[in-house]
Every structure is written in structure tokens, then in C-alpha cells.
Design an enzyme around this catalytic site. Structure first.
Site, PDB file in Angstrom:
ATOM      1  N   TYR A 102      -2.635  -1.597  10.108  1.00 46.33           N
ATOM      2  CA  TYR A 102      -2.595  -1.732   8.641  1.00 46.33           C
ATOM      3  C   TYR A 102      -1.194  -1.370   8.137  1.00 46.33           C
ATOM      4  O   TYR A 102      -0.593  -2.110   7.343  1.00 46.33           O
ATOM      5  CB  TYR A 102      -3.655  -0.821   8.027  1.00 46.33           C
ATOM      6  CG  TYR A 102      -3.822  -0.974   6.530  1.00 46.33           C
ATOM      7  CD1 TYR A 102      -4.552  -2.032   6.003  1.00 46.33           C
ATOM      8  CD2 TYR A 102      -3.264  -0.058   5.632  1.00 46.33           C
ATOM      9  CE1 TYR A 102      -4.720  -2.179   4.630  1.00 46.33           C
ATOM     10  CE2 TYR A 102      -3.424  -0.195   4.260  1.00 46.33           C
ATOM     11  CZ  TYR A 102      -4.161  -1.253   3.765  1.00 46.33           C
ATOM     12  OH  TYR A 102      -4.313  -1.401   2.400  1.00 46.33           O
ATOM     13  N   SER A 120       0.857  -1.191   0.000  1.00 48.86           N
ATOM     14  CA  SER A 120       0.000   0.000   0.000  1.00 48.86           C
ATOM     15  C   SER A 120       0.889   1.235   0.000  1.00 48.86           C
ATOM     16  O   SER A 120       2.085   1.154   0.292  1.00 48.86           O
ATOM     17  CB  SER A 120      -0.844  -0.012   1.277  1.00 48.86           C
ATOM     18  OG  SER A 120      -1.501   1.219   1.463  1.00 48.86           O
TER      19      SER A 120
HETATM   20  N1  LIG Z   1      -8.488   0.264  -2.037  1.00 47.08           N
HETATM   21  C1  LIG Z   1      -7.418   0.932  -1.678  1.00 47.08           C
HETATM   22  O1  LIG Z   1      -7.437   2.171  -1.602  1.00 47.08           O
HETATM   23  C2  LIG Z   1      -6.116   0.198  -1.405  1.00 47.08           C
HETATM   24  C3  LIG Z   1      -4.963   0.967  -1.232  1.00 47.08           C
HETATM   25  C4  LIG Z   1      -3.764   0.324  -0.974  1.00 47.08           C
HETATM   26  C5  LIG Z   1      -3.715  -1.061  -0.900  1.00 47.08           C
HETATM   27  N2  LIG Z   1      -4.846  -1.793  -1.065  1.00 47.08           N
HETATM   28  C6  LIG Z   1      -4.728  -3.251  -0.967  1.00 47.08           C
HETATM   29  O2  LIG Z   1      -5.258  -3.844  -2.144  1.00 47.08           O
HETATM   30  C7  LIG Z   1      -5.664  -5.180  -1.848  1.00 47.08           C
HETATM   31  C8  LIG Z   1      -7.059  -5.412  -2.410  1.00 47.08           C
HETATM   32  O3  LIG Z   1      -7.987  -4.620  -1.663  1.00 47.08           O
HETATM   33  P1  LIG Z   1      -9.238  -3.873  -2.313  1.00 47.08           P
HETATM   34  O4  LIG Z   1      -9.037  -2.437  -2.117  1.00 47.08           O
HETATM   35  O5  LIG Z   1      -9.526  -4.402  -3.661  1.00 47.08           O
HETATM   36  O6  LIG Z   1     -10.367  -4.289  -1.243  1.00 47.08           O
HETATM   37  P2  LIG Z   1     -11.709  -5.119  -1.368  1.00 47.08           P
HETATM   38  O7  LIG Z   1     -12.238  -5.194   0.020  1.00 47.08           O
HETATM   39  O8  LIG Z   1     -12.592  -4.556  -2.410  1.00 47.08           O
HETATM   40  O9  LIG Z   1     -11.194  -6.554  -1.854  1.00 47.08           O
HETATM   41  C9  LIG Z   1     -10.455  -7.408  -1.026  1.00 47.08           C
HETATM   42  C10 LIG Z   1     -10.858  -8.843  -1.301  1.00 47.08           C
HETATM   43  O10 LIG Z   1     -10.064  -9.701  -0.463  1.00 47.08           O
HETATM   44  C11 LIG Z   1     -10.917 -10.690   0.104  1.00 47.08           C
HETATM   45  N3  LIG Z   1     -10.343 -11.181   1.346  1.00 47.08           N
HETATM   46  C12 LIG Z   1     -10.191 -10.496   2.507  1.00 47.08           C
HETATM   47  N4  LIG Z   1      -9.655 -11.299   3.433  1.00 47.08           N
HETATM   48  C13 LIG Z   1      -9.466 -12.509   2.859  1.00 47.08           C
HETATM   49  C14 LIG Z   1      -8.949 -13.738   3.318  1.00 47.08           C
HETATM   50  N5  LIG Z   1      -8.544 -13.900   4.590  1.00 47.08           N
HETATM   51  N6  LIG Z   1      -8.863 -14.780   2.460  1.00 47.08           N
HETATM   52  C15 LIG Z   1      -9.300 -14.638   1.182  1.00 47.08           C
HETATM   53  N7  LIG Z   1      -9.823 -13.501   0.701  1.00 47.08           N
HETATM   54  C16 LIG Z   1      -9.908 -12.454   1.527  1.00 47.08           C
HETATM   55  C17 LIG Z   1     -12.251  -9.965   0.324  1.00 47.08           C
HETATM   56  O11 LIG Z   1     -13.335 -10.883   0.483  1.00 47.08           O
HETATM   57  C18 LIG Z   1     -12.332  -9.107  -0.932  1.00 47.08           C
HETATM   58  O12 LIG Z   1     -12.975  -9.804  -1.971  1.00 47.08           O
HETATM   59  C19 LIG Z   1      -5.563  -5.319  -0.326  1.00 47.08           C
HETATM   60  O13 LIG Z   1      -4.373  -5.999  -0.003  1.00 47.08           O
HETATM   61  C20 LIG Z   1      -5.519  -3.893   0.157  1.00 47.08           C
HETATM   62  O14 LIG Z   1      -4.882  -3.767   1.404  1.00 47.08           O
HETATM   63  C21 LIG Z   1      -6.054  -1.199  -1.313  1.00 47.08           C
END
Ligand SMILES: NC(=O)c1ccc[n+]([C@@H]2O[C@H](COP(=O)([O-])OP(=O)(O)OC[C@H]3O[C@@H](n4cnc5c(N)ncnc54)[C@H](O)[C@@H]3O)[C@@H](O)[C@H]2O)c1
Length: 268
Positions: free
Chosen positions: A155, A142
Site C-alpha cells: 500500500y 495517503s
Molecule cells: N479510509 C482511509 O482511512 C484512507 C486513508 C488514506 C487514503 N485513503 C484512500 O482514499 C481512497 C478512497 O478509499 P475509501 O477509504 O473511501 O475506501 P472505500 O473502500 O470505502 O471506497 C473505495 C471505492 O473504490 C472502489 N474501487 C476499488 N477498486 C476499484 C477499481 N479497480 N475500479 C473502480 N473502483 C474501484 C470500491 O468499490 C469503493 O467503492 C483510496 O484511494 C484510499 O487508498 C483512504
């Protein structure tokens, strides 16, 4: 890796957001997919959005469960005979709390998914990736794996750890000339379900609204940037204008960065 036709691409957390968009974009590029999520409905929905005719192998499990991850890797190899790209994307967040207000159980929970899940996925798939002439291991950190911010200590802790682990792996695979390109991804605010599904967030709908104001970049853009980074074998993939700006300033001047952060945190 320039072309993805018939390559086996593995994505965890493919039931929403960035993972879902990666699955969709890779399906358009002709890849064969191995998808995971712990949310059955979300995963089914993603599969329904793929380009028709895409080969898909899917498994519902929790990435924080070591045995489940290793049996997933074995099942992918049994099904397709190879793995070319592994993307450890599944991740969660906790609502805004000061570091000492978060329960130890919640620290353990977020570490289990955001860090151990990424480590298990990397270690389980590395031997298979190394068998390919060229392959790619991609771990999603992130922007908060580059800078720590108040209210998000657990986080930030997990995402800094993912970065340390991944940067070490990157150098190891390079030194050993294994052919595995290792990338660490640092997205800024992306419009996904991460804020809504953050632990404890439902108690504070106002906070979700505030977070959603800064999570604005389209997840398709995130997927496109990640795929471009994989093509270029980039060690560090920065996603979004906000992440690029903070990354650039972070490289140059930490005092300026802290001022910028303080200003944007006041908006939350
Ligand atoms: N959205 C943002 O602004 C952002 C910014 C930086 C990093 N990220 C990272 O990007 C990645 C994807 O997140 P996103 O933003 O698409 O969020 P999101 O919540 O839309 O998607 C995350 C997915 O991961 C699944 N998940 C969560 N825990 C799980 C587990 N224990 N086993 C299997 N599946 C699991 C959820 O069910 C969901 O479908 C994450 O690692 C998040 O930390 C997101």
C-alpha cells in the site's frame, strides 16, 4: 476554481467512502457528475444519495484497465462536452502482512488499481482538463504516501508512487501555465470500507476491528477538506488531525516521527 455550479466533476471509486461523499458534496454545489466504480450496487446507492436533479453520468469499470479508462474519458466528453475536475480516488488495501509475505500477484493487483489506475485517469483526462480556462486534477494518495509503516509495504509503495507522479505533474502544469491545478491528497484514518474490503481481511476479523479503531474521521470531513483544497489550488491536501500531526512532525524531525509511529503501531 471557486465555484462548481455546472462544472463537470469526474470521480472514480464513487461507490463508497470518500468518493461517495465527494459526489454528494459536489452535487450540493450544483456540479454535473461523471462517476465510476467497479461495484454496481455501491455506485447505484451513491446516485440515490445525490441532491435531486443532479446531472449524473455513470460507468461501471475497473480503473486498472487502461482501455476502459480512456473510453470513459471519451464518453464523459461526448456526454458533457467538457471535464473540469478529475478525482482519481478509487483505491484498495491488503491486510497486514510483512513485505515478503505478500504474493507477487497481490503486489501487481494493488499497483494496478492504486497506481496504474491513477496514472491512466490522469493521462486520459489531462488533455480535456487543459482545454478549460481553469481545471483541477486530484489524486488520492495517503498519509502512508508520506511515511512508510510496517505491515503495509504494498500500500505504501503505491501511495508514495502516486505522490511522486502527482508532484511532478503539479510542477509541469505550473511551468507550462496550462491552468490545470494538480493536487495530491493525503488522508489519515477515515471511517470508510477500506479496511473491511482489504484483500485477505475477511480471514482476520480482529485486525479489521483494530484498524477500524484508527479509521475514525468522517468521510464527509474528508470530502469537505478536499473541496476546500481544490478551491485553494493546493499542491498538497492533508486530511484529518492524525495526518496533519504526522505531516508536521515529518517535516520537522524524522526520529521523533519514528518513535510516534512505533508507539501507535504497538496498538495494532
Ligand atoms: N479510509 C482511509 O482511512 C484512507 C486513508 C488514506 C487514503 N485513503 C484512500 O482514499 C481512497 C478512497 O478509499 P475509501 O477509504 O473511501 O475506501 P472505500 O473502500 O470505502 O471506497 C473505495 C471505492 O473504490 C472502489 N474501487 C476499488 N477498486 C476499484 C477499481 N479497480 N475500479 C473502480 N473502483 C474501484 C470500491 O468499490 C469503493 O467503492 C483510496 O484511494 C484510499 O487508498 C483512504
Amino acid at each position: 476554481m471557486k465555484k462548481f455550479k455546472d462544472k463537470v466533476v469526474v470521480i472514480t471509486g464513487a461507490g463508497s467512502g470518500i468518493g461517495r461523499n465527494l459526489a454528494i458534496e459536489f452535487s450540493k454545489l450544483g456540479a454535473k457528475l461523471a462517476l465510476n466504480d467497479y461495484n454496481t450496487d455501491g455506485l447505484e446507492e451513491t446516485v440515490g444519495l445525490l441532491k435531486s436533479g443532479t446531472a449524473v453520468f455513470q460507468k461501471v469499470f475497473d480503473v486498472s484497465q487502461k482501455e476502459e479508462m480512456f473510453s470513459f474519458a471519451a464518453a464523459v466528453i461526448e456526454h458533457y462536452g467538457q471535464a473540469d475536475v478529475m478525482i482519481n480516488n478509487a483505491g484498495v488495501a491488503i491486510t497486514r502482512l510483512m513485505a515478503d509475505e505478500v504474493s507477487i500477484e497481490d503486489y501487481e493487483w494493488i499497483m494496478g488499481i492504486n497506481l496504474w489506475g491513477v496514472m491512466y485517469g490522469s493521462i486520459a483526462f489531462l488533455p480535456h482538463l487543459r482545454r478549460q480556462k481553469e481545471s483541477s486534477l486530484v489524486n488520492i494518495s495517503s498519509l502512508f504516501g508520506l511515511v512508510g509503516i510496517p505491515g503495509q509495504a504494498p500500500y505504501c509503495m503505491t501511495k508514495f508512487a502516486v505522490r511522486g507522479f502527482t508532484e511532478s505533474l503539479h510542477l509541469e502544469e505550473q511551468i507550462n501555465k496550462t491552468g490545470v491545478a494538480v493536487s495530491c491528497v493525503h488522508p489519515g484514518g477515515i471511517k470508510t470500507n477500506i479496511a473491511k474490503s482489504a484483500r485477505g481481511a475477511s480471514k482476520d476479523p480482529n485486525l479489521i476491528k483494530k484498524f477500524e479503531k484508527v479509521l475514525t474521521a468522517p468521510p464527509k470531513m474528508a470530502a469537505d477538506t478536499i473541496i476546500k483544497g481544490i478551491r485553494k489550488k493546493k499542491a498538497r491536501i492533508i486530511v484529518g488531525k492524525d495526518a496533519r500531526a504526522i505531516h508536521a512532525v515529518n517535516q520537522l524531525a524524522r526520529p521523533v516521527l519514528l518513535k510516534l509511529l512505533q508507539r501507535s503501531i504497538k496498538k495494532l
